[in-house]
Design a protein around this motif. Structure first.
Motif, PDB file in Angstrom:
ATOM      1  N   LYS A 122       0.834  -1.211   0.000  1.00 30.77           N
ATOM      2  CA  LYS A 122       0.000   0.000   0.000  1.00 30.77           C
ATOM      3  C   LYS A 122       0.866   1.259   0.000  1.00 30.77           C
ATOM      4  N   ARG A 167       2.343   1.735  -3.547  1.00 26.11           N
ATOM      5  CA  ARG A 167       1.334   2.194  -4.503  1.00 26.11           C
ATOM      6  C   ARG A 167       0.890   3.624  -4.192  1.00 26.11           C
ATOM      7  N   ALA A 168       0.767   3.965  -2.921  1.00 28.24           N
ATOM      8  CA  ALA A 168       0.378   5.331  -2.543  1.00 28.24           C
ATOM      9  C   ALA A 168       1.432   6.346  -2.988  1.00 28.24           C
ATOM     10  N   GLY A 169       2.693   5.902  -3.029  1.00 33.19           N
ATOM     11  CA  GLY A 169       3.780   6.777  -3.477  1.00 33.19           C
ATOM     12  C   GLY A 169       3.951   6.783  -4.990  1.00 33.19           C
ATOM     13  N   GLY A 170       3.050   6.118  -5.722  1.00 30.45           N
ATOM     14  CA  GLY A 170       3.112   6.115  -7.177  1.00 30.45           C
ATOM     15  C   GLY A 170       4.026   5.058  -7.766  1.00 30.45           C
ATOM     16  N   ASP A 171       4.503   4.131  -6.945  1.00 33.49           N
ATOM     17  CA  ASP A 171       5.403   3.079  -7.418  1.00 33.49           C
ATOM     18  C   ASP A 171       4.568   1.930  -7.984  1.00 33.49           C
ATOM     19  N   ASN A 172       4.690   1.691  -9.273  1.00 34.01           N
ATOM     20  CA  ASN A 172       3.889   0.660  -9.939  1.00 34.01           C
ATOM     21  C   ASN A 172       4.708  -0.532 -10.413  1.00 34.01           C
ATOM     22  N   ARG A 173       5.924  -0.677  -9.877  1.00 28.60           N
ATOM     23  CA  ARG A 173       6.740  -1.829 -10.287  1.00 28.60           C
ATOM     24  C   ARG A 173       6.033  -3.123  -9.870  1.00 28.60           C
TER      25      ARG A 173
END
Length: 160
Positions: free
Chosen positions: A68, A71-77
Motif C-alpha cells: 500500500k 502504490r500510494a507513493g506512485g510506485d507501480n513496479r
C-alpha cells in the motif's frame, strides 16, 4: 553482458530467503534480501529493483502495508506477495492494493519463475487455491445488494 534483472526479496525467515535467492540466481536474476517492510521501502529507493517479492506476514510493516505504501507513493513496479496462509480479508486487501502476483510459500521457488514471466507479460498471477477463493469472494461481494450499503434510515426511505 546483459544486466541481470534485480529482485528484492522481503522475507523475515532466513531459510526461505536463502532458498528463494538460490532459485532466482539460478534463473538469471540478481536477488537482494531485506527482512522487513520498512527495510524494503528504503531499499526500493537505493536498489531500484525490477520486481519485489514481499512476505505477507512479517513483524512490523507487513507485506500488505508495504505494498500500500509503494502504490500510494506512485510506485507501480511488479510486486509478488508470498503467503503461507491468507485470510479472506488479507486476500481482498492484497488484491485491492494492486498486487501483481500471489504465490503460496510452500514450494514457492518452483512457481516463482512462472509468476515472474506472467507478470512481465502484464497479466496477474495467483496460485490456483488462492484464485478459487478470490473468485468466491468476488462473487459474494457482487451479490451484496445496494440496499445493504445504506443506513437503516436510508433503507427505510428507499423502500417507501
Amino acid at each position: 553482458m546483459a544486466q541481470r534483472p534485480v529482485i528484492l526479496i522481503v522475507e523475515d525467515e532466513p531459510g526461505i530467503a536463502d532458498t528463494l535467492q538460490y532459485a532466482l540466481r539460478t534463473d538469471g536474476f540478481e536477488p537482494h534480501w531485506v527482512t522487513s517492510g520498512e527495510a524494503a521501502l528504503a531499499a526500493v529507493k537505493t536498489l531500484d529493483p525490477d520486481i519485489l517479492i514481499l512476505d505477507l506476514k512479517m513483524p512490523g510493516c507487513g507485506g500488505v502495508a508495504a505494498l500500500k505504501a509503494l502504490r500510494a507513493g506512485g510506485d507501480n513496479r511488479p510486486v509478488i506477495v508470498l503467503a503461507a496462509e491468507v485470510e479472506d480479508e488479507a486476500l481482498v486487501a492484497i488484491l485491492d492494493a494492486g498486487v501483481n502476483a500471489i504465490v503460496s510459500k510452500a514450494g514457492a521457488e518452483l512457481r516463482l519463475l512462472e509468476a515472474i514471466q506472467t507478470i512481465k507479460q502484464g497479466t496477474v498471477f495467483i496460485d490456483n487455491d488462492l484464485l478459487d477463493r478470490a473468485l468466491l469472494l468476488a462473487k459474494a461481494e457482487a451479490k451484496t445488494s445496494a440496499l445493504d450499503l445504506l443506513s437503516p434510515r436510508e433503507r427505510e426511505v428507499a423502500q417507501e
